[in-house]
Scaffold this active site. Sequence first.
Site, PDB file in Angstrom:
ATOM      1  N   ARG A 132      34.657  35.614 -70.270  1.00 22.77           N
ATOM      2  CA  ARG A 132      35.107  34.602 -71.229  1.00 22.77           C
ATOM      3  C   ARG A 132      34.408  33.291 -70.890  1.00 22.77           C
ATOM      4  O   ARG A 132      34.169  32.990 -69.716  1.00 22.77           O
ATOM      5  CB  ARG A 132      36.627  34.402 -71.138  1.00 22.77           C
ATOM      6  N   HIS A 133      34.054  32.515 -71.909  1.00 20.76           N
ATOM      7  CA  HIS A 133      33.471  31.188 -71.684  1.00 20.76           C
ATOM      8  C   HIS A 133      34.398  30.355 -70.822  1.00 20.76           C
ATOM      9  O   HIS A 133      35.586  30.667 -70.660  1.00 20.76           O
ATOM     10  CB  HIS A 133      33.241  30.487 -73.020  1.00 20.76           C
ATOM     11  N   ASP A 168      38.085  35.433 -75.007  1.00 22.31           N
ATOM     12  CA  ASP A 168      39.270  36.165 -74.559  1.00 22.31           C
ATOM     13  C   ASP A 168      39.621  37.298 -75.506  1.00 22.31           C
ATOM     14  O   ASP A 168      40.124  38.346 -75.080  1.00 22.31           O
ATOM     15  CB  ASP A 168      40.457  35.215 -74.361  1.00 22.31           C
ATOM     16  N   ARG A 216      30.048  27.188 -77.042  1.00 25.47           N
ATOM     17  CA  ARG A 216      30.745  27.312 -75.765  1.00 25.47           C
ATOM     18  C   ARG A 216      30.314  28.547 -74.987  1.00 25.47           C
ATOM     19  O   ARG A 216      30.351  28.538 -73.752  1.00 25.47           O
ATOM     20  CB  ARG A 216      32.260  27.327 -75.978  1.00 25.47           C
TER      21      ARG A 216
END
Length: 409
Positions: free
Chosen positions: A46-47, A310, A119
Amino acid sequence: MYNQSLLNTIIFILICVIMQVTIFVFIIYSSAMSSLKLEQVVILSRHNVRTPVSKNLGRMTPQFWPHWEEKPGFLTEKGFLLEGYMGKYFYTWLNREGLLPKNCPSEEDFYVYSNTMERTLSSAQAFVTECYPNCNITIHHADIDKPDLVFTPFIHNSTSVFKKIAINEMKYVLSHLNLNKSFDLMADVLEYNESDFCKIDNDCYFAADKTELDIIAGMKPKVRGSLKICNEATDAFLMAYYNGFPLIDVAWGKLNLTNWQSIVELTAGYHNVTFSTKYVAKDIARPLIQYLTNIFLNENTKVTLLMGHDANINVLLSAMSFKHYELDYNFISTPVGGKMVFQKWLDEKANQYLLKVEYVYQSNEQLREGLILSNDNPPKFKLLELEHCKMDDRGFCSWDEFVNFLNDL
């Protein structure tokens, strides 16, 4: 005196026996681990910390939200720094295991694929910059102007039968959520009775709000109403907390260690309804699973980094039937910068390939305080277990069993 002397002797003998057994077990375990060679790693990440994305923040409270320097949905300067720490730690680990070279890697050594959002692209850049600061590593991605088929959590099945089954499953999960206390707490934190949603739209009670669900091909699963609003608010609180804002600027100073858990249950409930039901998760995750399967079975790349969201992790966890887990030292199960790490190991002694899957993440403290990761301050590790691949006492399952599971998925 005699009894005390005898007792001391017995205690001494017992201690010696325990120490010998402990040393024996350690030697056996160390011997087993020394025969293992890491062959391949696939990282689904996830970022890291971004700014809030919701357009409804101003309508859900009369209070002022903290000011962010970056645009909505963009990686923050702190997020770039934190993801860099993860990149440096992974480089150190994978170089030590002989999987990544010291000098600039080829794409057979290290391949990076990212979703096209700022992102995720910036998180991937932060990771590779700290892995190899003097190398020009390509970050592969799809067409910027089109949804990425691997990462975008869109519904693919357009049939009415699928829609009916999927919505019924989402309704079932929704009906079993018990969030009234969390809704009440969120209403107090937001001062929701003074919000535009309440005063203008006459929508004043989270617990009484009727959540609407919908499934439309080519779009994300739709969850409208209280659960969505509360998830957006919780996300904004979490990002401010992770980014290191003064606590008075995180939910206006109204959260503590006790009631944080009640608030994050709203986000967990939202994701469980939206992305974690079996039919929806399998449908959304299908392109990602196909991409991963191709890497596992056909690619020779030693390390692959996939930078997503996510939602990607949530649908994969459900679609592949991972057992439930809880992360220590973090509020949620898919924190920013967290990574599912698939590892292919060769047991040279048994001449057998093994699979190990771990969730690697930064703790609340590591994120908020911006702590540098190292051998003395490593990220946190949580062993993940597949329902359909029996795990041994070392945390490994058979690679052949995993492959059979993938082929049947």
